[in-house]
Design a protein around this motif. Structure first.
Motif, mmCIF file in Angstrom:
data_model
loop_
_atom_site.group_PDB
_atom_site.id
_atom_site.type_symbol
_atom_site.label_atom_id
_atom_site.label_comp_id
_atom_site.label_asym_id
_atom_site.label_seq_id
_atom_site.Cartn_x
_atom_site.Cartn_y
_atom_site.Cartn_z
ATOM 1 N N ALA A 46 30.075 96.836 -48.282
ATOM 2 C CA ALA A 46 29.671 97.711 -47.181
ATOM 3 C C ALA A 46 28.194 97.522 -46.849
ATOM 4 O O ALA A 46 27.831 97.394 -45.671
ATOM 5 C CB ALA A 46 29.950 99.167 -47.535
ATOM 6 N N LEU A 47 27.345 97.492 -47.858
ATOM 7 C CA LEU A 47 25.901 97.318 -47.623
ATOM 8 C C LEU A 47 25.590 95.972 -46.994
ATOM 9 O O LEU A 47 24.767 95.879 -46.074
ATOM 10 C CB LEU A 47 25.124 97.474 -48.929
ATOM 11 N N LEU A 48 26.226 94.914 -47.492
ATOM 12 C CA LEU A 48 25.996 93.582 -46.940
ATOM 13 C C LEU A 48 26.416 93.525 -45.473
ATOM 14 O O LEU A 48 25.672 93.031 -44.620
ATOM 15 C CB LEU A 48 26.763 92.546 -47.764
ATOM 16 N N ALA A 49 27.586 94.060 -45.160
ATOM 17 C CA ALA A 49 28.076 94.046 -43.780
ATOM 18 C C ALA A 49 27.202 94.898 -42.864
ATOM 19 O O ALA A 49 26.881 94.487 -41.745
ATOM 20 C CB ALA A 49 29.521 94.527 -43.729
ATOM 21 N N GLU A 50 26.794 96.071 -43.343
ATOM 22 C CA GLU A 50 25.945 96.944 -42.522
ATOM 23 C C GLU A 50 24.590 96.307 -42.253
ATOM 24 O O GLU A 50 24.084 96.356 -41.132
ATOM 25 C CB GLU A 50 25.770 98.298 -43.207
ATOM 26 N N ARG A 51 23.987 95.701 -43.269
ATOM 27 C CA ARG A 51 22.673 95.065 -43.086
ATOM 28 C C ARG A 51 22.773 93.868 -42.159
ATOM 29 O O ARG A 51 21.921 93.656 -41.301
ATOM 30 C CB ARG A 51 22.086 94.651 -44.436
ATOM 31 N N ARG A 84 30.131 87.803 -61.132
ATOM 32 C CA ARG A 84 30.087 89.134 -60.510
ATOM 33 C C ARG A 84 28.706 89.291 -59.892
ATOM 34 O O ARG A 84 27.686 89.039 -60.543
ATOM 35 C CB ARG A 84 30.349 90.237 -61.524
ATOM 36 N N VAL A 85 28.670 89.731 -58.638
ATOM 37 C CA VAL A 85 27.421 89.847 -57.892
ATOM 38 C C VAL A 85 26.579 91.001 -58.426
ATOM 39 O O VAL A 85 27.072 92.113 -58.608
ATOM 40 C CB VAL A 85 27.706 90.059 -56.384
ATOM 41 N N GLY A 86 25.305 90.698 -58.651
ATOM 42 C CA GLY A 86 24.337 91.724 -59.041
ATOM 43 C C GLY A 86 23.429 92.062 -57.878
ATOM 44 O O GLY A 86 23.388 93.184 -57.400
ATOM 45 N N SER A 87 22.710 91.066 -57.376
ATOM 46 C CA SER A 87 21.799 91.291 -56.248
ATOM 47 C C SER A 87 22.183 90.396 -55.082
ATOM 48 O O SER A 87 22.833 89.366 -55.252
ATOM 49 C CB SER A 87 20.349 91.022 -56.668
ATOM 50 N N MET A 88 21.768 90.835 -53.881
ATOM 51 C CA MET A 88 22.096 90.101 -52.652
ATOM 52 C C MET A 88 20.880 90.102 -51.740
ATOM 53 O O MET A 88 20.017 90.971 -51.841
ATOM 54 C CB MET A 88 23.243 90.775 -51.903
ATOM 55 N N SER A 89 20.853 89.137 -50.841
ATOM 56 C CA SER A 89 19.821 89.133 -49.803
ATOM 57 C C SER A 89 20.402 88.523 -48.538
ATOM 58 O O SER A 89 21.342 87.732 -48.585
ATOM 59 C CB SER A 89 18.584 88.349 -50.259
ATOM 60 N N VAL A 90 19.839 88.927 -47.411
ATOM 61 C CA VAL A 90 20.229 88.399 -46.108
ATOM 62 C C VAL A 90 18.953 88.066 -45.359
ATOM 63 O O VAL A 90 18.005 88.856 -45.343
ATOM 64 C CB VAL A 90 21.028 89.436 -45.286
ATOM 65 N N SER A 91 18.915 86.892 -44.746
ATOM 66 C CA SER A 91 17.739 86.530 -43.958
ATOM 67 C C SER A 91 18.169 85.845 -42.665
ATOM 68 O O SER A 91 19.267 85.306 -42.565
ATOM 69 C CB SER A 91 16.805 85.620 -44.765
ATOM 70 N N TRP A 92 17.286 85.880 -41.679
ATOM 71 C CA TRP A 92 17.506 85.266 -40.366
ATOM 72 C C TRP A 92 16.481 84.162 -40.188
ATOM 73 O O TRP A 92 15.280 84.376 -40.403
ATOM 74 C CB TRP A 92 17.363 86.320 -39.276
ATOM 75 N N ASN A 93 16.943 82.963 -39.822
ATOM 76 C CA ASN A 93 16.063 81.847 -39.535
ATOM 77 C C ASN A 93 16.063 81.653 -38.021
ATOM 78 O O ASN A 93 17.024 81.100 -37.477
ATOM 79 C CB ASN A 93 16.545 80.584 -40.250
ATOM 80 N N PHE A 99 21.926 82.742 -40.187
ATOM 81 C CA PHE A 99 21.714 83.736 -41.228
ATOM 82 C C PHE A 99 21.982 83.068 -42.572
ATOM 83 O O PHE A 99 22.894 82.243 -42.682
ATOM 84 C CB PHE A 99 22.675 84.924 -41.063
ATOM 85 N N ALA A 100 21.219 83.440 -43.571
ATOM 86 C CA ALA A 100 21.466 82.972 -44.933
ATOM 87 C C ALA A 100 21.760 84.195 -45.792
ATOM 88 O O ALA A 100 20.967 85.136 -45.834
ATOM 89 C CB ALA A 100 20.263 82.212 -45.465
ATOM 90 N N LEU A 101 22.910 84.186 -46.441
ATOM 91 C CA LEU A 101 23.305 85.260 -47.354
ATOM 92 C C LEU A 101 23.288 84.686 -48.756
ATOM 93 O O LEU A 101 23.841 83.607 -48.992
ATOM 94 C CB LEU A 101 24.718 85.752 -47.030
ATOM 95 N N ALA A 121 24.320 76.773 -65.502
ATOM 96 C CA ALA A 121 25.397 77.703 -65.175
ATOM 97 C C ALA A 121 25.246 78.099 -63.715
ATOM 98 O O ALA A 121 24.139 78.174 -63.189
ATOM 99 C CB ALA A 121 25.318 78.938 -66.065
ATOM 100 N N ILE A 122 26.363 78.347 -63.061
ATOM 101 C CA ILE A 122 26.307 78.775 -61.664
ATOM 102 C C ILE A 122 25.869 80.233 -61.650
ATOM 103 O O ILE A 122 26.533 81.099 -62.218
ATOM 104 C CB ILE A 122 27.659 78.579 -60.970
ATOM 105 N N THR A 123 24.740 80.486 -61.018
ATOM 106 C CA THR A 123 24.183 81.842 -61.004
ATOM 107 C C THR A 123 23.955 82.364 -59.594
ATOM 108 O O THR A 123 23.446 83.463 -59.431
ATOM 109 C CB THR A 123 22.851 81.892 -61.763
ATOM 110 N N GLY A 124 24.310 81.576 -58.596
ATOM 111 C CA GLY A 124 24.089 82.036 -57.236
ATOM 112 C C GLY A 124 25.032 81.398 -56.248
ATOM 113 O O GLY A 124 25.597 80.328 -56.495
ATOM 114 N N LEU A 125 25.212 82.085 -55.138
ATOM 115 C CA LEU A 125 26.016 81.591 -54.024
ATOM 116 C C LEU A 125 25.183 81.791 -52.773
ATOM 117 O O LEU A 125 24.659 82.888 -52.536
ATOM 118 C CB LEU A 125 27.332 82.376 -53.906
ATOM 119 N N ARG A 126 25.007 80.726 -51.984
ATOM 120 C CA ARG A 126 24.237 80.794 -50.740
ATOM 121 C C ARG A 126 25.129 80.313 -49.605
ATOM 122 O O ARG A 126 25.708 79.227 -49.679
ATOM 123 C CB ARG A 126 22.993 79.916 -50.824
ATOM 124 N N VAL A 127 25.249 81.150 -48.572
ATOM 125 C CA VAL A 127 26.101 80.836 -47.431
ATOM 126 C C VAL A 127 25.263 80.942 -46.169
ATOM 127 O O VAL A 127 24.620 81.961 -45.928
ATOM 128 C CB VAL A 127 27.312 81.798 -47.345
#
Length: 175
Positions: A46-51, A84-93, A99-101, A121-127
């Motif tokens: 919900a937070l990711l979609a709203e932001r 399992r996701v702990g922290s997230m970020s969203v940015s606009w270029n 957008f980078a999530l 180890a895989i510790t992040g996902l960037r889309v």
């Protein structure tokens, strides 16, 4: 530590496995070669979609672009999350108009092998998404979050099909 990157994937969605009240939430991304996913909490979706929706409206990124095709298909099986996701970020270029999530592992640790060398180890996902894909992600995600159990009219907590002990009704069961 390693980050899995997807640039303009064919599909990026939030989805669930299970029944309302006991659903598990996932983000899943697919390109031509692979499908990856991460486990995430409902509130994080919900937070990711709203932001992301706020950023889309703020920069007007998709105002003059055709909408992406609606994606209402279920998650692709098997659902095998990287972490399992702990922290997230969203940015606009603004230069590339994307957008980078980013999602980071809740339990990220540096492991070592027998000789003391760090194990990757895989510790992040960037889309990276264009504005129409980002708008479609927000539409689907907000609808997904809203599909849960209906709230109690008194306390706004989710109603359980087996009954609900409402704190505002002095503990009386509501159905």
């Amino acid at each position: 530590m390693s980050v899995v990157e997807f640039n303009q994937p064919a599909r990026f969605v939030a989805g669930t496995v299970g029944e309302p009240g006991s659903r598990e939430f996932y983000l899943q991304v697919r390109d031509a070669r692979r499908v990856e996913g991460v486990a995430i909490e409902k509130q994080q979706v919900a937070l990711l979609a709203e932001r992301l929706e706020e950023l889309l409206d703020e920069v007007g990124a998709d105002r003059d672009e055709p909408a992406a095709a609606p994606d209402n298909d279920p998650l692709e099986l098997p659902v095998d999350p990287l972490f399992r996701v702990g922290s997230m970020s969203v940015s606009w270029n603004p230069m590339q108009r994307v957008f980078a999530l980013e999602c980071h592992d809740l339990d990220a640790e540096v492991d070592e092998d027998d000789e003391g060398a760090a194990i990757t180890a895989i510790t992040g996902l960037r889309v990276v998404l264009d504005p129409p894909a980002a708008r479609e992600f927000t539409r689907r995600s907000l609808a997904l979050v809203a599909q849960g159990r209906r709230p109690c009219p008194l306390c706004n907590e989710p109603l359980d099909p087996r009954g609900h002990v409402c704190p505002r009704a002095n503990g009386y069961r509501r159905r």
